[in-house]
Design an enzyme around this catalytic site. Structure first.
Site, short mmCIF file in Angstrom:
data_model
loop_
_atom_site.label_atom_id
_atom_site.label_comp_id
_atom_site.label_asym_id
_atom_site.label_seq_id
_atom_site.Cartn_x
_atom_site.Cartn_y
_atom_site.Cartn_z
CE1 TYR A 137 -9.35 0.35 8.13
CE2 TYR A 137 -9.87 1.78 10.26
CZ TYR A 137 -8.76 1.21 8.76
OH TYR A 137 -7.48 1.97 8.97
CB SER A 138 -13.18 -1.84 14.12
OG SER A 138 -13.89 -0.90 14.24
CB SER A 194 -6.89 1.03 12.90
OG SER A 194 -7.82 2.14 13.44
CB ILE A 227 -2.81 9.32 9.77
CG1 ILE A 227 -2.36 8.66 11.49
CG2 ILE A 227 -1.94 9.80 9.07
CD1 ILE A 227 -1.92 9.22 12.33
NE ARG A 237 -4.48 6.42 -1.27
CZ ARG A 237 -5.37 5.95 -2.46
NH1 ARG A 237 -5.42 6.03 -3.49
NH2 ARG A 237 -6.62 5.14 -1.42
N GLY A 240 0.40 -1.04 0.10
CA GLY A 240 0.07 -0.12 -0.62
C GLY A 240 1.33 1.30 -0.37
CE LYS A 254 -6.45 -1.06 9.67
NZ LYS A 254 -4.96 -1.29 9.07
CG ASN A 314 0.77 1.44 4.82
OD1 ASN A 314 0.57 1.99 5.88
ND2 ASN A 314 0.18 1.54 4.03
N1 LIG Z 1 -5.30 7.43 7.74
C1 LIG Z 1 -5.52 7.40 9.01
O1 LIG Z 1 -6.10 7.80 9.51
C2 LIG Z 1 -5.48 5.55 9.27
C3 LIG Z 1 -5.31 5.79 10.69
C4 LIG Z 1 -4.92 4.37 11.37
C5 LIG Z 1 -4.71 3.41 10.17
N2 LIG Z 1 -4.77 3.46 8.64
C6 LIG Z 1 -4.19 2.19 8.05
O2 LIG Z 1 -3.12 2.67 7.67
C7 LIG Z 1 -2.98 2.20 6.62
C8 LIG Z 1 -2.78 2.93 5.14
O3 LIG Z 1 -3.82 3.78 5.13
P1 LIG Z 1 -4.05 6.15 5.05
O4 LIG Z 1 -4.16 6.49 5.55
O5 LIG Z 1 -2.30 6.06 4.07
O6 LIG Z 1 -4.61 5.50 3.49
P2 LIG Z 1 -4.63 5.41 1.61
O7 LIG Z 1 -6.08 4.70 1.18
O8 LIG Z 1 -4.33 6.40 1.73
O9 LIG Z 1 -3.08 4.11 1.50
C9 LIG Z 1 -4.06 2.83 1.33
C10 LIG Z 1 -3.15 2.26 0.45
O10 LIG Z 1 -3.42 0.87 -0.34
C11 LIG Z 1 -3.82 0.13 -1.36
N3 LIG Z 1 -4.43 -0.49 -1.60
C12 LIG Z 1 -5.84 -1.38 -1.56
N4 LIG Z 1 -6.10 -2.68 -1.61
C13 LIG Z 1 -4.70 -3.24 -1.83
C14 LIG Z 1 -4.19 -4.37 -2.34
N5 LIG Z 1 -6.02 -5.44 -2.18
N6 LIG Z 1 -3.48 -4.85 -2.37
C15 LIG Z 1 -2.38 -3.98 -2.62
N7 LIG Z 1 -2.41 -2.24 -1.83
C16 LIG Z 1 -3.81 -2.15 -1.61
C17 LIG Z 1 -4.29 1.44 -1.75
O11 LIG Z 1 -4.18 1.03 -3.36
C18 LIG Z 1 -3.34 2.31 -1.31
O12 LIG Z 1 -2.56 3.00 -1.53
C19 LIG Z 1 -3.97 1.33 6.50
O13 LIG Z 1 -3.57 0.32 6.70
C20 LIG Z 1 -5.09 2.22 6.92
O14 LIG Z 1 -6.17 1.38 7.66
C21 LIG Z 1 -4.52 4.74 8.47
#
Ligand SMILES: NC(=O)c1ccc[n+]([C@@H]2O[C@H](COP(=O)([O-])OP(=O)(O)OC[C@H]3O[C@@H](n4cnc5c(N)ncnc54)[C@H](O)[C@@H]3O)[C@@H](O)[C@H]2O)c1
Length: 248
Positions: A156-157, A143, A189, A16, A13, A160, A91
Site C-alpha cells: 500500500y505504501s 496517503s 481518516i 462510499r 471509488g 501511494k 480516489n
Molecule cells: N481512510 C483513511 O484513513 C485513508 C487515509 C489515507 C488515504 N486514503 C485513501 O483514500 C481513498 C478512499 O479511501 P476510503 O477510506 O474512503 O476507503 P473505502 O474503502 O471506504 O472506499 C474505497 C472505494 O474504492 C472502491 N474501489 C476499490 N477497488 C476499486 C476498483 N478496482 N475500481 C473502482 N473502485 C474501486 C471501493 O469499492 C470503495 O467504494 C483510498 O485511495 C485510500 O487509500 C484513506
C-alpha cells in the site's frame, strides 16, 4: 457563485467513504459528477443521493479502474452525459495488509493494480479530452504512509508513494496545456478503511497525531475542492497533506 459551477467531475471509488464525500462536495459547489466505483448499483444509489441532496446532475458508472477498457468507457460516458470532463479524482483504493515475509505476490499486485495502475489508466483516458480542451484538473488521493512508510503496508505504501511520482510526472507533461495535477495525502481518516482498527491501536494513533484525533472524510474533500477550483490555478505537482500534523 458556486466554486465549480459549469464544471464536470469524475470521482473513482465514490460509492462510499472519502470518494463519496468528494463527489458530494463538488456537487454542492455546482459540478455535475460521475460517481465511478466497482458496483453499478452502488454508484447509481450514490448518484441519486448526491442529486437529491444538492440538486446537481449526477450519474453512476460501474468500473474497475485496473482495466483500461473500463477507464476509457467511463470517460466516454461522462462526456456523453455532460459534454466534457474538467476534473478527475483518482480516489479508488484498496489495502491488503501484512508483514513483508508473509505478504503474497498476489496481495502486492492487487494493491498496485488498483491504487497505482488504476490512477495511471484513468489519467491517460482523461488526458486526451483535457489536453485538447487546454484545461483540466487531476487529483490523486495518496496517503501519509506513501510519505512516511508503514510496517505491514509495504504494498500500500509503495503504491501511494508511486502515486506521488505519477502526480509529479503528469504535472510536468501536462502543464504546457494547463492541465494541473496534484495529490492529496490524507492521514488517518474516519472511514470503513480505518473502522476496523482496535481501540488500543486508535489510542496509539491519536498519541502520534499533533491534532489528537482522526480526520473526517469532509476534511479531505475540502482539500480536493481547493485543488479542483480556480483558487489553485498556480499550483501543480504538489502534495497537500491532510493529516493533523502526523507527518511534516
Ligand atoms: N481512510 C483513511 O484513513 C485513508 C487515509 C489515507 C488515504 N486514503 C485513501 O483514500 C481513498 C478512499 O479511501 P476510503 O477510506 O474512503 O476507503 P473505502 O474503502 O471506504 O472506499 C474505497 C472505494 O474504492 C472502491 N474501489 C476499490 N477497488 C476499486 C476498483 N478496482 N475500481 C473502482 N473502485 C474501486 C471501493 O469499492 C470503495 O467504494 C483510498 O485511495 C485510500 O487509500 C484513506
Amino acid at each position: 457563485m458556486k466554486r465549480l459551477e459549469g464544471k464536470t467531475a469524475l470521482v473513482t471509488g465514490a460509492a462510499r467513504g472519502i470518494g463519496l464525500e468528494i463527489a458530494m462536495a463538488f456537487a454542492a459547489e455546482g459540478a455535475a459528477v460521475a460517481v465511478a466505483d466497482l458496483s453499478q448499483q452502488d454508484c447509481a444509489a450514490a448518484a441519486a443521493e448526491i442529486a437529491g441532496k444538492t440538486g446537481a446532475k449526477a450519474i453512476g458508472l460501474g468500473l474497475d479502474v485496473s482495466k483500461e477498457a473500463d477507464c476509457e468507457r467511463a470517460i466516454e460516458e461522462t462526456i456523453a452525459a455532460f459534454g466534457k470532463v474538467d476534473i478527475l479524482v483518482n480516489n479508488a483504493g484498496i489495502t491488503r495488509d501484512g508483514l513483508v515475509l508473509r505478504m503474497k505476490e498476489a496481495d502486492f499486485d492487487a494493491v498496485m493494480d488498483v491504487n497505482l495502475k488504476g490512477a495511471f489508466l484513468m489519467a491517460k483516458a482523461a488526458a486526451k479530452p483535457m489536453l485538447k480542451a487546454r484545461a483540466g484538473r487531476i487529483i490523486n488521493i495518496s496517503s501519509v504512509v506513501g510519505q512516511s512508510g508503514q510496517a505491514g503496508q509495504a504494498n500500500y505504501s509503495a503504491s501511494k508513494a508511486g502515486l506521488i511520482g505519477l502526480t509529479k510526472s503528469l504535472a510536468r507533461e501536462f502543464a504546457p496545456r494547463q492541465v494541473l495535477v496534484n495529490a492529496v495525502a490524507p492521514g488517518f481518516i474516519r472511514t470503513r478503511m480505518t473502522e476496523g482498527l482496535k481501540d488500543e491501536a486508535k489510542t496509539k494513533i491519536y498519541e502520534m497525531i499533533p491534532l489528537g484525533r482522526m480526520g473526517e472524510p469532509g476534511e479531505v474533500a475540502k482539500a480536493a475542492l481547493f485543488l479542483a477550483g480556480d483558487d489553485s490555478a498556480y499550483i501543480t505537482g504538489q502534495v497537500l497533506a491532510v493529516n493533523g500534523g502526523l507527518y511534516m
